[in-house]
Design an enzyme around this catalytic site. Structure first.
Site, PDB file in Angstrom:
ATOM      1  N   LYS A 120      12.743 -28.636 -28.996  1.00 45.06           N
ATOM      2  CA  LYS A 120      11.294 -28.466 -29.171  1.00 45.06           C
ATOM      3  C   LYS A 120      10.655 -27.609 -28.075  1.00 45.06           C
ATOM      4  O   LYS A 120       9.718 -26.857 -28.353  1.00 45.06           O
ATOM      5  CB  LYS A 120      10.591 -29.817 -29.287  1.00 45.06           C
ATOM      6  CG  LYS A 120      10.836 -30.820 -28.189  1.00 45.06           C
ATOM      7  CD  LYS A 120      10.219 -32.164 -28.546  1.00 45.06           C
ATOM      8  CE  LYS A 120      10.498 -33.227 -27.473  1.00 45.06           C
ATOM      9  NZ  LYS A 120      11.931 -33.588 -27.426  1.00 45.06           N
ATOM     10  N   ASN A 143       3.560 -31.764 -24.242  1.00 49.69           N
ATOM     11  CA  ASN A 143       4.641 -32.403 -23.501  1.00 49.69           C
ATOM     12  C   ASN A 143       5.397 -31.397 -22.632  1.00 49.69           C
ATOM     13  O   ASN A 143       6.215 -31.767 -21.812  1.00 49.69           O
ATOM     14  CB  ASN A 143       5.619 -33.052 -24.495  1.00 49.69           C
ATOM     15  CG  ASN A 143       6.650 -33.932 -23.839  1.00 49.69           C
ATOM     16  OD1 ASN A 143       6.321 -34.826 -23.064  1.00 49.69           O
ATOM     17  ND2 ASN A 143       7.917 -33.683 -24.134  1.00 49.69           N
ATOM     18  N   HIS A 188      15.778 -42.219 -26.541  1.00 50.99           N
ATOM     19  CA  HIS A 188      14.699 -43.117 -26.112  1.00 50.99           C
ATOM     20  C   HIS A 188      14.741 -44.476 -26.822  1.00 50.99           C
ATOM     21  O   HIS A 188      13.692 -45.105 -27.052  1.00 50.99           O
ATOM     22  CB  HIS A 188      13.329 -42.470 -26.320  1.00 50.99           C
ATOM     23  CG  HIS A 188      13.167 -41.151 -25.635  1.00 50.99           C
ATOM     24  ND1 HIS A 188      13.276 -41.005 -24.272  1.00 50.99           N
ATOM     25  CD2 HIS A 188      12.926 -39.904 -26.132  1.00 50.99           C
ATOM     26  CE1 HIS A 188      13.094 -39.729 -23.957  1.00 50.99           C
ATOM     27  NE2 HIS A 188      12.892 -39.047 -25.070  1.00 50.99           N
TER      28      HIS A 188
END
Length: 451
Positions: A120, A143, A188
């Protein structure tokens, strides 16, 4: 700073870069707030006190029920919604928001929203470069790099945001012009609890979108959206009409839109087939956002990639060394292994904090394309046990030792790849520090000074 007195109790939970950006936004808009952080000395503390000396700041461990009487919490991405004090506030009916909600309410230009387990940052940066090449005033961040609230400007003609699952899980709706989940693999899980919860958080990016981009090679990226949402696609096989993909013609690989050849793969300065997928995704997003193809291809030819993402460091004694320290999950490391495995036998450097992920798929891929492995950090024993006698391997205690061991395993024509599949915090400050240590060690190896 002048804040409008209000009975509404707003609390920014978590300082750091995101918390500071939320504080600045609320103050700029005259909204009263306080800040709480469960650390005694959080990042950005001095800056906050300098900018907001009159704002109430609570530091140290959260107390039971601390936020139950609040009206709204703006929670920084690093704080889990499963944190007991946050869960208690949710149960009490407190509104939960984040920086993304504030951004969506305020942005006036179209938004391209990008998430995924891997790639990303590369896609976000590349698409931003394409928009700049097309002459747009584009704001790039989220982010990645600049916090999204600090990007807000009436001058912006396009926003390109990288969004994490942490940011998305607390957002009511993104309302993007174009949204995509590039890929989904385990990551995560220590935060989300399960792959299902992680997948659901990622797919919140499609809420309110007008167009969606899917990865044909990954069914987990396909959203449930109304028929009114136009869907585009990319993938590493030959594309159909109105889709992006690869075609092999006369021994050359081409990036294509339908039957149209756009650019030859060997014109792109990015290593590995996974980066061809990233390039296709950026082209597809740009097409959906209305960017001119000529400008996008010009930017793609100039793009050199990002540091710590399958970055070529040096060739030493006929061996190519690649820094993919940003490969912090198994999916990223597998993609890099397969990408380089088309051209090389690979000596892999991997290890660190696994974040609850299953490491076995990494070892399975390594056995297909690898020559040897060097493991380090907390997960080294697990990786070594999975690999067994399948390939030569060694467990080491530091980066210098890892690079030296890899150089002894590697043969001329091979690649040495640092793609750890794990977080870095057991041995390094962050993934950048880990990558810098690798680059430094390779440099000293080339000079004959690594011992």
């Amino acid at each position: 700073m002048s804040l409008i007195a209000s009975d509404t109790q707003r609390i920014v939970v978590g300082l750091g870069v995101t918390g500071l950006s939320c504080a600045r936004f609320l103050a700029k808009n005259g909204m009263s707030f306080s800040v709480a952080d469960n650390r005694e000395i959080p990042p950005g503390l001095d800056q906050f006190r300098q900018e907001f000396p009159d704002v109430t700041l609570s530091l140290g461990p959260f107390q039971a029920g601390q936020f139950d009487a609040a009206d709204e919490l703006y929670i920084s991405p690093g704080i889990s919604l499963r944190e007991p004090v946050i869960a208690s506030a949710i149960q009490a009916g407190v509104k939960i928001s984040g920086d993304l909600d504030l951004f969506v309410q305020s942005a006036r230009a179209p938004l391209v929203a990008i998430t995924g387990s891997n790639g990303k940052s590369t896609v976000t940066t590349l698409l931003g470069a394409m928009a700049e090449e097309a002459g747009l005033k584009v704001a790039i961040g989220g982010n990645l790099g600049t916090p999204m609230l600090d990007l807000l400007s009436d001058d912006s003609e396009l926003y390109v945001l990288e969004l994490s699952s942490f940011q998305l899980e607390r957002c009511a709706g993104v309302n993007a012009e174009v949204a995509t989940v590039l890929n989904v693999s385990e990551d995560h899980l220590d935060h989300h609890g399960s792959l299902l919860a992680y997948h659901q958080a990622k797919h919140r990016i499609f809420r309110g979108c007008r167009q969606a981009l899917i990865n044909r090679d990954d069914m987990l990226t396909h959203p449930l959206v109304p028929d009114s949402v136009r869907q585009w696609s990319f993938g590493l096989q030959a594309p159909g009409r109105e889709a992006f993909g690869l075609r092999d013609e006369a021994g050359a690989v081409w990036l294509c839109f339908g039957d149209e050849k756009l650019i030859a793969a060997d014109e792109i300065h990015l290593a590995g087939r996974h980066n061809l997928a990233n390039a296709l995704a950026a082209l597809a997003l740009g097409k959906a956002a209305g960017l001119e193809m000529a400008s996008m291809l010009s930017a793609l030819r100039k793009f050199k990639g990002l540091p710590h993402r399958c970055q070529h460091v040096a060739d030493v004694d006929g061996v190519a060394y690649y820094n993919d320290s940003k490969g912090t999950n198994v999916g990223a490391a597998v993609a890099s292994l397969r990408g380089l495995g088309d051209r090389f036998q690979v000596v892999l450097l991997a290890g660190g904090q696994a974040k609850g992920a299953d490491l076995e798929p990494l070892v399975e891929t390594l056995q297909e394309v690898g020559r040897a492995a060097v493991f380090f950090g907390e997960s080294a024993p697990v990786l070594s046990e999975y690999l067994g006698e399948g390939l030569p391997s060694q467990c080491v205690s530091g980066m210098d030792e890892a690079v030296l061991a890899a150089s002894r395993f590697a043969q001329s024509g091979d690649a040495v790849l640092l793609s750890p599949a794990c977080a870095s915090f057991d041995m390094f400050r962050n993934y950048e520090h880990r990558g810098e240590c690798f680059v430094d060690a390779v440099g000293r190896l080339a000079q004959g000074r690594l011992q």
